[in-house]
Design an enzyme around this catalytic site. Sequence first.
Site, PDB file in Angstrom:
ATOM      1  N   ARG A  88     -10.459  60.986  35.055  1.00 22.49           N
ATOM      2  CA  ARG A  88      -9.806  61.506  34.062  1.00 22.49           C
ATOM      3  C   ARG A  88      -8.232  60.746  33.711  1.00 22.49           C
ATOM      4  NH1 ARG A  88     -10.409  67.300  36.877  1.00 22.49           N
ATOM      5  NH2 ARG A  88     -11.100  65.760  38.441  1.00 22.49           N
ATOM      6  N   ASN A 138      -7.847  77.158  45.342  1.00 30.45           N
ATOM      7  CA  ASN A 138      -8.062  76.148  46.500  1.00 30.45           C
ATOM      8  C   ASN A 138      -7.190  74.975  46.325  1.00 30.45           C
ATOM      9  OD1 ASN A 138      -8.930  74.451  48.684  1.00 30.45           O
ATOM     10  ND2 ASN A 138     -11.035  73.821  47.911  1.00 30.45           N
ATOM     11  N   ASN A 177      39.149  33.022  37.817  1.00 30.55           N
ATOM     12  CA  ASN A 177      39.305  33.612  36.361  1.00 30.55           C
ATOM     13  C   ASN A 177      37.914  32.826  35.593  1.00 30.55           C
ATOM     14  OD1 ASN A 177      40.387  35.705  34.623  1.00 30.55           O
ATOM     15  ND2 ASN A 177      40.099  33.659  33.308  1.00 30.55           N
ATOM     16  N   ASN A 194      22.594  25.440  34.170  1.00 27.68           N
ATOM     17  CA  ASN A 194      21.868  25.091  35.556  1.00 27.68           C
ATOM     18  C   ASN A 194      20.639  24.573  35.514  1.00 27.68           C
ATOM     19  OD1 ASN A 194      21.031  27.517  34.373  1.00 27.68           O
ATOM     20  ND2 ASN A 194      20.286  28.536  36.056  1.00 27.68           N
ATOM     21  N   ALA A 204      40.270  25.064  27.795  1.00 25.86           N
ATOM     22  CA  ALA A 204      39.096  25.637  26.631  1.00 25.86           C
ATOM     23  C   ALA A 204      38.407  24.852  26.147  1.00 25.86           C
ATOM     24  CB  ALA A 204      39.891  26.747  26.077  1.00 25.86           C
ATOM     25  N   ARG A 245      36.926  17.685  25.742  1.00 24.01           N
ATOM     26  CA  ARG A 245      36.461  18.036  24.240  1.00 24.01           C
ATOM     27  C   ARG A 245      37.152  17.035  23.572  1.00 24.01           C
ATOM     28  NH1 ARG A 245      41.006  22.858  25.038  1.00 24.01           N
ATOM     29  NH2 ARG A 245      42.592  21.776  24.288  1.00 24.01           N
TER      30      ARG A 245
END
Length: 462
Positions: A17, A171, A379, A388, A425, A442
């Site tokens: 069932r 039962n 930080n 990675n 940054a 950069r």
Amino acid sequence: MQKPLACVILAAGQGTRMKSALPKVLHPLCGRPMLGHVIATAKELDCDPIVPVIGHGAEQIRRQFAGEALRFALQAEQLGTGHALLCTEGELRDFCGDLLLLCGDVPLLRTETLRSLHDEHVNSGATVSVLTARLVNPFGYGRIVRGPQGVERIVEEKDATAAEKRLQEINTGIYLLRAPHVFDLLRSVRNDNAQGEYYLTDIIAAARAAGERVTAHQVDAAAEAMGINDRVQLAEATRLLRARLNRQHMENGVTLIDPAATYIDAGVTIAADSVIHPGVQIGGETRIGGACLLESGVTIRDSVIGERVHLKAGSVVSESHIGDDCAIGPMAHLRPGTELAGQNKLGNFVETKKATLGERSQASHLTYLGDATIGRNVNIGCGTITCNYDGVNKHRTVIEDDVFVGSDTQFVAPLTVGRGSLIGAGSTITRDVPADALAIARSEQKNVEGWAARKREKTCKE
Ligand code: UD1
Ligand code: CA
């Protein structure tokens, strides 16, 4: 408990069932397979041996419970519950004592209930004691037929007359039986019934015919005796079990804002004064310390959470370790192998994997830290990514104590960023950075004077 107590658990049926490829008794309730709950109950009662009868999906069931002290009995063909018990005769050859018979699909029974069934069985000197329940809607269950001398027999729904179908005492399928004598009685049971099966329930009439004592013990709360045959009953039993688990947590000092909408699996521990908002799911082997706050939509699996941790809305944590006083999220994703030492902050849309962060280090926004070892007081600026994976292998990024990482930095691993250094940054860092250095990677800015004004003028003329 007095005499030795063995336990047989019937679990060989297919569970037609359920309409499932998974054997019925492996369907989980609150994170643990149905049969696992029944085995846990048998263990709490110090039953020895514990003999699950398996057949349908036998190998899968054996694998699931490998390493547990169980003696499986095989019922190759499912010829009925009576036949299933007979299949344990070999395993219980040397056993002389009381036999507790449980069903793999009746997982909510409390040990207190079974203890009082056992006490009554012992005190009455019965050969067979059956656990019964009174139900408003007894449909589908075997009915207890009583006569002047107590219980006379059990009749299954499919074999019952209209009058018997109106009987409300059912039962539960749970018994205490005297072994090995019960096996002699079982051999007299026939399969001349609507389903052509050897019914264990017929053992009652067999015992009575042999002039032996039969008792019935009625449970107070019928719900704990519910059997699970289909997914509607599975959901209902899960709801009942969840309510029971949640009540325990509240009794232990945990605040659940809406217990009906809080999903905590069996086996999870939570210390006092933690507060859990609606829609939280906690599963697997998870331990949560005191005074934590878990907001809506938080999902935790197999993790250890310290004290005073604030998990903000929608955060997902799996196979991770979060130290004390951390603030996580909203919508942070801590994947397996994340280890936070304490006082860490991971803000919105931060994803971590196999990443360790020393005390007080933080990444407040939009960051991926994978295969990273990060020291203390680091930080990590907004938008930082550890690159990675090179398409073949995974590599580690090591960031030592007191480093400041400017926003929008990529670390192309493997590399090490030395202690106290600063990353400008927008940098793409591809080589190691020495301690206390400034690394900036950069292209230089170029300003073209008046360019924008000229462009505007040109567009107007067109
Ligand atoms: C059974 C009882 C019924 C009781 C109900 C309580 C019988 C004949 N009926 O009915 O009186 O009210 O439980 O929940 O006993 N199993 C085996 N081998 C088999 C058949 C079944 O191991 O050959 C196992 C099943 O896996 C299950 C348990 O026995 O765990 C009960 O079988 P199920 O078919 O669910 O019986 P019910 O119709 O629920
Ligand atoms: Ca059943």
